[in-house]
Design an enzyme around this catalytic site. Structure first.
Site, PDB file in Angstrom:
ATOM      1  N   HIS A   1       6.507  11.390  16.320  1.00 49.28           N
ATOM      2  CA  HIS A   1       5.168  11.123  16.839  1.00 49.28           C
ATOM      3  C   HIS A   1       5.088   9.937  17.787  1.00 49.28           C
ATOM      4  CE1 HIS A   1       3.244  14.018  14.133  1.00 49.28           C
ATOM      5  NE2 HIS A   1       4.107  13.611  13.226  1.00 49.28           N
TER       6      HIS A   1
ATOM      7  N   GLU B   1       7.715  -8.589  -1.057  1.00 52.27           N
ATOM      8  CA  GLU B   1       6.290  -8.463  -0.746  1.00 52.27           C
ATOM      9  C   GLU B   1       5.716  -7.237  -1.449  1.00 52.27           C
ATOM     10  OE1 GLU B   1       2.652  -8.477   0.096  1.00 52.27           O
ATOM     11  OE2 GLU B   1       3.771 -10.167   0.949  1.00 52.27           O
TER      12      GLU B   1
ATOM     13  N   ARG C   1     -17.270 -26.732   5.146  1.00 64.13           N
ATOM     14  CA  ARG C   1     -17.638 -25.373   4.755  1.00 64.13           C
ATOM     15  C   ARG C   1     -18.494 -25.326   3.494  1.00 64.13           C
ATOM     16  NH1 ARG C   1     -11.843 -22.336   6.027  1.00 64.13           N
ATOM     17  NH2 ARG C   1     -12.145 -22.242   8.292  1.00 64.13           N
TER      18      ARG C   1
ATOM     19  N   HIS D   1     -12.338  -3.227   5.896  1.00 68.56           N
ATOM     20  CA  HIS D   1     -13.392  -2.716   6.767  1.00 68.56           C
ATOM     21  C   HIS D   1     -14.092  -1.520   6.121  1.00 68.56           C
ATOM     22  CE1 HIS D   1     -12.154  -5.165  10.220  1.00 68.56           C
ATOM     23  NE2 HIS D   1     -10.914  -4.919   9.854  1.00 68.56           N
TER      24      HIS D   1
ATOM     25  N   CYS E   1       4.297   3.204   9.422  1.00 65.34           N
ATOM     26  CA  CYS E   1       3.384   4.353   9.372  1.00 65.34           C
ATOM     27  C   CYS E   1       2.955   4.625   7.932  1.00 65.34           C
ATOM     28  CB  CYS E   1       4.080   5.590   9.921  1.00 65.34           C
ATOM     29  SG  CYS E   1       4.724   5.394  11.589  1.00 65.34           S
TER      30      CYS E   1
ATOM     31  N   ALA F   1       3.634 -18.695   5.060  1.00 60.46           N
ATOM     32  CA  ALA F   1       4.461 -19.600   4.256  1.00 60.46           C
ATOM     33  C   ALA F   1       5.785 -18.943   3.888  1.00 60.46           C
ATOM     34  CB  ALA F   1       3.708 -20.023   2.995  1.00 60.46           C
TER      35      ALA F   1
END
Length: 587
Positions: free
Chosen positions: A68, A171, A417, A112, A94, A152
């Site tokens: 693709h 990860e 803040r 989102h 992907c 980090a």
């Protein structure tokens, strides 16, 4: 003729063609179903006797690209208003979105709320049963294991690698970058070459003072001083790797312009992560995604000797190492833990990516680590209302003002803040509008992204904007007129704003509705100035180090905008160097 391989951005792919590898039902609603008659298992799994996929799913990703094209190539063909193949996440697998045996899911939707369609897609991300261990648990070796692949983690790994260590990064998410990928405003640093070129007078002592005052003097003074003292060299280090930090602005709590970002004011996080990713790839550092450290291993004397990893496809295995560095971030995306420490924040949205759940802190405390400042949780004043999208503080730094439902200013926009958030929560609807003009828009490139995400309301005149917001037009006109007068006289008599870089006089006029949201956890593992993790008895745990948001002490009660990236890079470099000393037996 090239074989048709399993589809665009395929994921989780074809682990084993048996029910033991699946959590959701195989076949229906998956890319396997869509590719029947067009592809074979071997196209993704290889033609060997053993059907398998590496945990990072890199091999499958190559198959997707082979058929693709790359994300960039796919982006040219995307018709969506928000292009899913071109984003701040950069070059990702992907398989982060497209799955073989379970319903595909757009990774963007973790943060989102777009109405995005995806081939063989589902309403939410599918869960997968952990891979089962077959026979004896395998064991690997490394010098240094880094837990977490944000700024980090990458900084630690690159530093350790360049000092001669064999490094593995673990990860748990399907992509790298962590919260650092979302950082927008910039990186604070004092006495840099870029400040000097612009004639900005700053000092390590002033940055240290601002950090301590902003943190309510709860900061560990030694750690805050290291942040300030090493900040310029951290900018130099990133620059040497190819980063652009030549633009200098200001964020809340800073006495002078010291927030460094790419030319034009682009978002700093995605840029730095992409630079670090490239440097890690160039060094061929071993990065394993979809892999979670479930245990830090110690010997009988309490020395850290490695980790146990749960691979998405490979199952559990051990990596023996002489040093382990925790760079897994904070816990702002863990609503139960946030509410435990701060009940008043229960139900509040977060600006964080879904992996920020505090796992690294848990791994450290499980081997006796002490923690510091766990109740100090920062809410960011400007999260776009109804979303998880952070509106960078740099918008205010470049001249925007905060206006309430009555059309009036109510706070110094460049205060810290915590104070800005408290002021917004005291307004009608516990919300506000971030108001700016075309001049501010043109001064900061990343503002265009908020238009792209349809977060901005606008008017050709101030009265037109007021009508769009349904706020009193006379009040908004008076507010902007008074602010412009303050800019002209260089004195904000009402709110004492210290820096007003430009008036709001250039049509069009714009506004973004904002509410405070959970943004950052100042608390975490207690560390020394050498990034050693400290046990409850006050002594460093041999072989265990930490850097980044998952550590406590640097920021005190409140983190200044721009200090996070500075912290991750500065202490990541220290952690990497300290880990190598441990490996080499240097004290």
């Amino acid at each position: 003729m090239r074989r048709f391989r399993l589809g665009l951005l395929m994921a989780a792919v074809l682990m084993v063609m048996s029910a033991t590898a699946l959590w959701a039902a195989e076949g229906k609603g998956s890319l396997v179903e869509l590719h029947k008659g067009k592809a074979k298992c071997a196209d993704c799994h290889g033609s060997g006797k053993k059907i398998a996929v590496d945990d990072s799913e890199a091999s499958v990703n190559k198959g997707c690209i082979g058929c693709h094209g790359t994300l960039e190539e796919m982006g040219k063909h995307s018709k969506e208003e928000v292009n899913p193949h071109r984003s701040h996440l950069g070059e990702i697998n992907c398989t982060a979105c497209h799955h073989g045996h379970t319903a595909s899911y757009v990774y963007c939707l973790n943060c989102h709320s777009f109405d995005m369609k995806i081939p063989a897609g589902g309403a939410k991300a599918a869960e997968k049963a952990p891979a089962k261990q077959k026979g004896k648990m395998r064991t690997e070796k490394a010098d240094v294991v880094v837990i977490g692949a944000g700024a980090a983690g990458f900084t630690t790994a690159i530093t350790a690698h360049d000092a001669g260590a064999k490094v593995v990064i673990i990860e748990k998410q399907p992509i790298t970058g962590g919260n650092s990928m979302l950082a927008a405003g910039g990186m604070n640093a004092a006495e840099t070459v870029f400040q000097k070129k612009k004639g900005i007078k700053d000092s390590v002592e002033l940055m240290y003072k601002d950090t301590m005052v902003g943190g309510g003097e709860l900061n560990d003074p030694a750690l805050a001083m290291i942040l300030a003292k090493n900040s310029a060299s951290s900018v130099d280090w990133l620059t040497s790797l190819g980063a652009d930090l030549s633009d200098v602005g200001r964020m809340g709590g800073a006495s002078v312009d010291r927030t460094h970002r790419p030319k034009g004011g682009s978002a700093v996080g995605a840029h730095i992560i992409n630079v670090l990713r490239k440097n890690a790839a160039d060094r061929k550092i071993d990065i394993r995604m979809n892999s979670k450290v479930v245990k830090i291993v110690e010997d009988a004397k309490g020395n850290v000797t490695g980790v146990v990893v749960e691979g998405k496809h490979s199952g559990p295995y051990t990596i023996n190492a002489k040093a382990v560095v925790i760079t897994a971030g904070g816990f702002s995306a863990n609503p139960e833990r946030v509410a435990y420490y701060r009940p008043e924040y229960k139900g509040m949205t977060t600006s964080n990516q879904p992996g920020a759940t505090g796992d690294g802190i848990d791994l450290g405390t499980a081997v006796g680590a002490d923690v510091k400042d766990m109740k100090e949780i920062q809410i960011h004043p400007t999260v776009a209302a109804g979303s998880r999208i952070l509106i960078t503080e740099a918008v205010r730094g470049n001249g925007a003002i905060l206006v309430n439902q009555e059309g009036k200013r109510f706070v110094n926009e460049l205060t810290t803040r915590d104070k800005a958030s408290a002021a917004i929560l005291a307004q009608t609807g516990k919300s506000a509008y971030l108001v700016f003009d075309e001049g501010v828009r043109q001064s900061l490139k990343q503002i265009d992204g908020y238009f792209h995400l349809d977060l901005v309301q606008q008017g050709a005149t101030v009265r037109g904007l007021a009508a769009a917001l349904k706020v009193p037009a006379d009040a908004l006109e008076a507010t902007i007129a008074n602010y412009n007068k303050a800019v002209e006289t260089k004195t904000d008599a009402e709110f004492k704003r210290p820096d007003m870089p430009r008036p709001l006089k250039t049509p069009k006029y714009y506004a973004i509705a904002v509410k405070p949201g959970v943004h950052y956890t100042m608390g975490g593992l207690k560390i020394t100035t050498e990034s050693e993790v400290v046990a409850k008895d006050g002594k460093p745990i041999p072989g265990l180090f930490a850097a980044g948001e998952g550590t406590g002490g640097v920021h005190g009660k409140n983190r200044l905008g721009g200090n996070s990236i500075s912290q991750t890079v500065t202490f990541g470099r220290i952690a990497g160097a300290s880990a190598v000393k441990c490996v080499k037996g240097v004290k």
